[in-house]
Motif scaffolding. Structure first.
Motif: not given
Length: 111
Positions: A85-98
Motif C-alpha cells: 500500500e505504501t508503494e501504491m501511494r508512491a506510484l499513484n503520486s508518480q502517475i499524477g506528476t507524470m
C-alpha cells in the motif's frame, strides 16, 4: 519565420522535427531567425513516450491492487499489505506528476 517539421501524437503531445526551409529574414547560411513555423505535420500512430510510461505504471498499480485484494482474503499477510500500500501511494503520486507534466508539455508553445 523558419520552417520546421512537426510531430503530433494522438494524445496531443508534440515536438519539433527537422529544419526544412529558411525564411528570407535570415541571411546567414545554416542559421535560423528564431521564429518556428510548421512546414509539415506528421501524425504518429503509436502512443507518445510519456503515455507509454504512464500506462506501464498504471498496469503495475492495478496488479498491486489486485494482489492486496487477494492477500486480504487470504489473511495473515499484514506486513506485505502495508508495504504494498505504501508503494501504491508512491506510484499513484508518480502517475499524477507524470500527467501534470504531460498536460503542461502538451499545451506548451516553445518546446
Amino acid at each position: 519565420m523558419c520552417y520546421f517539421d512537426h510531430q503530433l501524437w494522438p494524445c496531443g503531445w508534440w515536438k519539433w522535427g527537422n529544419f526544412r526551409e529558411q525564411c528570407p529574414k535570415e541571411y546567414r547560411t545554416g542559421e535560423t531567425c528564431g521564429l518556428k513555423l510548421i512546414f509539415n505535420t506528421y501524425l504518429e500512430p503509436e502512443p507518445c513516450k510519456m503515455c507509454d510510461q504512464i500506462d506501464k505504471k498504471q498496469r503495475r498499480l492495478n496488479k498491486m491492487m489486485e494482489d492486496v485484494r487477494r492477500w486480504r482474503n487470504e489473511g495473515n499477510r499484514r506486513a506485505t499489505i502495508e508495504k504494498t500500500e505504501t508503494e501504491m501511494r508512491a506510484l499513484n503520486s508518480q502517475i499524477g506528476t507524470m500527467w501534470v507534466e504531460h498536460e503542461a508539455r502538451k499545451n506548451a508553445i516553445s518546446y
